[in-house]
Design a protein around this motif. Structure first.
Motif, PDB file in Angstrom:
ATOM      1  N   PRO A   2       0.805  -1.231   0.000  1.00 38.37           N
ATOM      2  CA  PRO A   2       0.000   0.000   0.000  1.00 38.37           C
ATOM      3  C   PRO A   2       0.838   1.283   0.000  1.00 38.37           C
ATOM      4  N   GLU A   3       2.083   1.196   0.425  1.00 36.92           N
ATOM      5  CA  GLU A   3       2.935   2.390   0.475  1.00 36.92           C
ATOM      6  C   GLU A   3       3.624   2.661  -0.863  1.00 36.92           C
ATOM      7  N   GLU A   4       3.549   1.688  -1.785  1.00 36.18           N
ATOM      8  CA  GLU A   4       4.220   1.850  -3.069  1.00 36.18           C
ATOM      9  C   GLU A   4       3.302   2.536  -4.082  1.00 36.18           C
ATOM     10  N   ALA A   5       3.881   2.929  -5.233  1.00 36.40           N
ATOM     11  CA  ALA A   5       3.122   3.605  -6.288  1.00 36.40           C
ATOM     12  C   ALA A   5       2.443   2.572  -7.176  1.00 36.40           C
ATOM     13  N   TRP A   6       1.128   2.695  -7.315  1.00 38.34           N
ATOM     14  CA  TRP A   6       0.345   1.780  -8.137  1.00 38.34           C
ATOM     15  C   TRP A   6       0.077   2.435  -9.498  1.00 38.34           C
ATOM     16  N   ARG A   7       0.030   1.610 -10.544  1.00 37.82           N
ATOM     17  CA  ARG A   7      -0.183   2.135 -11.887  1.00 37.82           C
ATOM     18  C   ARG A   7      -1.116   1.196 -12.661  1.00 37.82           C
ATOM     19  N   VAL A   8      -2.047   1.804 -13.406  1.00 38.79           N
ATOM     20  CA  VAL A   8      -2.930   1.025 -14.266  1.00 38.79           C
ATOM     21  C   VAL A   8      -2.167   0.704 -15.544  1.00 38.79           C
ATOM     22  N   ALA A   9      -1.862  -0.583 -15.739  1.00 37.55           N
ATOM     23  CA  ALA A   9      -1.067  -1.002 -16.889  1.00 37.55           C
ATOM     24  C   ALA A   9      -1.927  -1.231 -18.125  1.00 37.55           C
ATOM     25  N   ALA A  53      -9.259  -4.571 -15.318  1.00 33.09           N
ATOM     26  CA  ALA A  53      -8.205  -3.562 -15.155  1.00 33.09           C
ATOM     27  C   ALA A  53      -6.970  -4.253 -14.590  1.00 33.09           C
ATOM     28  N   TYR A  54      -5.818  -4.013 -15.226  1.00 28.54           N
ATOM     29  CA  TYR A  54      -4.559  -4.641 -14.812  1.00 28.54           C
ATOM     30  C   TYR A  54      -3.686  -3.592 -14.134  1.00 28.54           C
ATOM     31  N   LEU A  55      -3.319  -3.873 -12.882  1.00 29.38           N
ATOM     32  CA  LEU A  55      -2.547  -2.916 -12.087  1.00 29.38           C
ATOM     33  C   LEU A  55      -1.176  -3.486 -11.755  1.00 29.38           C
ATOM     34  N   HIS A  56      -0.156  -2.636 -11.870  1.00 33.29           N
ATOM     35  CA  HIS A  56       1.222  -3.019 -11.547  1.00 33.29           C
ATOM     36  C   HIS A  56       1.730  -2.138 -10.417  1.00 33.29           C
ATOM     37  N   VAL A  57       2.569  -2.730  -9.572  1.00 30.77           N
ATOM     38  CA  VAL A  57       3.191  -1.972  -8.488  1.00 30.77           C
ATOM     39  C   VAL A  57       4.594  -2.526  -8.262  1.00 30.77           C
ATOM     40  N   GLU A  58       5.551  -1.630  -8.204  1.00 30.91           N
ATOM     41  CA  GLU A  58       6.933  -2.034  -7.964  1.00 30.91           C
ATOM     42  C   GLU A  58       7.104  -2.386  -6.495  1.00 30.91           C
ATOM     43  N   THR A  59       7.742  -3.527  -6.236  1.00 32.30           N
ATOM     44  CA  THR A  59       7.869  -3.990  -4.848  1.00 32.30           C
ATOM     45  C   THR A  59       9.059  -3.388  -4.126  1.00 32.30           C
ATOM     46  N   GLY A  60       9.932  -2.704  -4.842  1.00 29.00           N
ATOM     47  CA  GLY A  60      11.111  -2.124  -4.206  1.00 29.00           C
ATOM     48  C   GLY A  60      12.296  -3.052  -4.236  1.00 29.00           C
ATOM     49  N   ALA A  61      12.113  -4.285  -4.705  1.00 28.12           N
ATOM     50  CA  ALA A  61      13.216  -5.241  -4.772  1.00 28.12           C
ATOM     51  C   ALA A  61      13.498  -5.629  -6.224  1.00 28.12           C
ATOM     52  N   GLY A  62      13.109  -4.748  -7.126  1.00 30.53           N
ATOM     53  CA  GLY A  62      13.319  -5.008  -8.549  1.00 30.53           C
ATOM     54  C   GLY A  62      12.276  -5.908  -9.161  1.00 30.53           C
ATOM     55  N   HIS A  63      11.213  -6.191  -8.424  1.00 31.30           N
ATOM     56  CA  HIS A  63      10.143  -7.045  -8.920  1.00 31.30           C
ATOM     57  C   HIS A  63       8.859  -6.234  -9.058  1.00 31.30           C
ATOM     58  N   THR A  64       7.976  -6.721  -9.918  1.00 32.37           N
ATOM     59  CA  THR A  64       6.687  -6.072 -10.128  1.00 32.37           C
ATOM     60  C   THR A  64       5.567  -7.009  -9.703  1.00 32.37           C
ATOM     61  N   ALA A  65       4.713  -6.503  -8.828  1.00 31.16           N
ATOM     62  CA  ALA A  65       3.528  -7.266  -8.423  1.00 31.16           C
ATOM     63  C   ALA A  65       2.388  -6.897  -9.374  1.00 31.16           C
ATOM     64  N   ARG A  66       1.686  -7.900  -9.856  1.00 34.45           N
ATOM     65  CA  ARG A  66       0.620  -7.674 -10.829  1.00 34.45           C
ATOM     66  C   ARG A  66      -0.724  -8.099 -10.250  1.00 34.45           C
TER      67      ARG A  66
END
Length: 450
Positions: free
Chosen positions: A10-17, A163-176
């Motif tokens: 929840p603290e990371e930046a979310w984006r609609v992919a 709707a497909y949402l991506h968020v960077e986990t901060g460890a170089g990975h993307t949560a989808r």
């Protein structure tokens, strides 16, 4: 790890992919035949198959509906015209299908009736209130009326959105993640009839799960992430509705026999109703053991459906009845021979035994007076038996429960004290129907007070 990720996201930046939408149409269901009426009356009204047919019989005898034992989805021309007039008058021209809908004739090759579908009698398509119907007859008639009217209504149009949402986990990975939504663009026949729902208007609201307006590149706020585990669940138990559906799919029975089949398995104690579910009993398991051991072919669904087909051929005059029945009863592998073999070979104790690994070392058997547990006693390791409570079903039985029943039933009498007025012991005893209290022992004169 999953919990930690859920707390951090929840603290990371979310984006609609990306956003994908598709529109689909849904056409009305065919008018009722016997099996679909029984299924829907069970789902919507809570009616048993027997009650449905009994109420439908009264409606038919009073001239309110057409014949209720049918495999045909065909509607007479007067019914189609009457339904179309009712739709236009009650819902408006926009809810009327552009062309009159037809639904073929019979639903299967084995259909035995030449009647049309179950519908309101005549061409006026009068409502429940206009006919003055109430109670069970009113509710079932209303169900039939709505289904018939819906056959001539326009298709429903729905829009599905992913709707497909991506968020960077901060460890170089993307949560989808994916969010799904649904909107009813035009209700069409839903306005009159929604399968499985008693209130079409309320169900329309439940069917809508719209997403907020989202476009690719949007940055929505995340209010929280909740980790949920998913497990594979066992198949649901049969209800009367789903059992009728299965009988129809497997070709077992006919519209006129579905209700009696379900009534018979309940009357003979093979199943008990728990809410809407049909729950098998110990008697059912023991009976199934016997049938599979000695009459395996006869309880095979393929053989049953094949036999139904042969009987249809006989009814149509395409096959001789006597040679078939002679072979069925007295031929090689026929019933007569199997029964004679069974009388000599079958061990009643073995076929009545119900055993599962999770119950070991205890087994359940079905005897003359009902099911009982057999197994070793904890203190002496001697084999003992105890009757099972009438309300205990196989699906609810555990090893611990069987042990408790066996130990309690064989524990002997427990003194609770001495009665102050009669100066006699008060004993806690166990009987076939459970524990009870008795004044005095069994050696006293006369029948003890219980």
């Amino acid at each position: 790890k999953v919990t930690a990720l859920a707390e951090a996201l929840p603290e990371e930046a979310w984006r609609v992919a990306g956003v994908k939408q598709r529109t689909r149409t849904k056409s009305p269901y065919p008018p009722f035949i016997t099996s679909s009426l029984q299924q829907e009356a069970s789902r919507k009204l809570g009616f048993s198959s027997g009650r449905t047919m009994s109420v439908a019989q009264r409606l038919y005898e009073n001239g309110h509906i057409t014949y209720m034992r049918t495999d045909s989805t065909n509607l007479a021309q007067e019914a189609v015209e009457g339904a179309r007039q009712a739709v236009e008058g009650r819902y408006g021209e926009e809810f009327l299908s552009k062309r009159a809908r037809s639904y073929g004739g019979q639903t299967s090759e084995s259909a035995q009736e030449a009647h049309e579908a179950i519908r309101p009698a005549g061409s006026d398509m009068k409502t429940q209130d206009e006919l003055g119907l109430a109670g069970q007859e009113g509710r079932l008639y209303d169900l039939i009326w709505k289904r018939t009217i819906a056959t001539q209504m326009a298709d429903a149009r729905l829009r599905y959105t992913n709707a497909y949402l991506h968020v960077e986990t901060g460890a170089g990975h993307t949560a989808r993640f994916r969010a799904s939504g649904k909107e009813v663009l035009f209700p069409g026949f839903f306005r009159a009839y929604v399968e499985g729902s008693d209130d079409p208007e309320a169900d329309l609201e439940d069917r809508e799960h719209p997403l907020p307006s989202l476009e690719e590149g949007d940055a929505p706020d995340c209010r929280g992430v909740e980790p949920n585990g998913h497990e594979t669940k066992p198949p649901s138990r049969y209800t009367e509705a789903s059992l009728v559906e299965m009988l129809e799919e497997e070709g077992i029975g006919r519209p006129s026999t579905y209700a009696s089949i379900i009534e018979t398995i309940q009357r003979r104690g093979y199943v008990e109703k728990n809410g809407k579910q049909l729950v098998p009993t110990f008697t059912a398991f023991a009976t199934n053991n016997l049938l599979e051991k000695q009459f395996e072919q006869l309880v095979d669904t393929g053989f049953t459906a094949e036999m139904e087909g042969v009987l249809d051929d006989i009814a149509r005059g395409e096959r001789e009845a006597r040679p078939y029945l002679e072979s069925f009863y007295r031929g090689e592998g026929g019933i007569e021979k199997r029964v004679e073999e069974g009388l000599e070979e079958i061990d009643p104790k073995q076929v009545s035994e119900i055993a599962f690994d999770k119950w070991t070392p205890y087994v359940v058997r079905v005897g003359r007076y009902g099911p009982y547990v057999e197994g070793p006693l904890e203190a002496t390791d001697e084999t003992a038996t105890a009757s099972l409570p009438e309300d205990l079903l196989p699906g609810d039985t555990t090893k611990e429960r069987l042990k408790d029943i066996l130990e309690e039933s064989n524990a002997g009498d427990r003194p609770l004290g001495v009665h102050p007025e009669h100066d006699m012991p008060v004993l806690l005893k166990n009987g076939p129907y459970g524990p009870y209290v008795q004044l005095g022992d069994n050696e006293q004169q006369g029948k003890p007070k219980r």
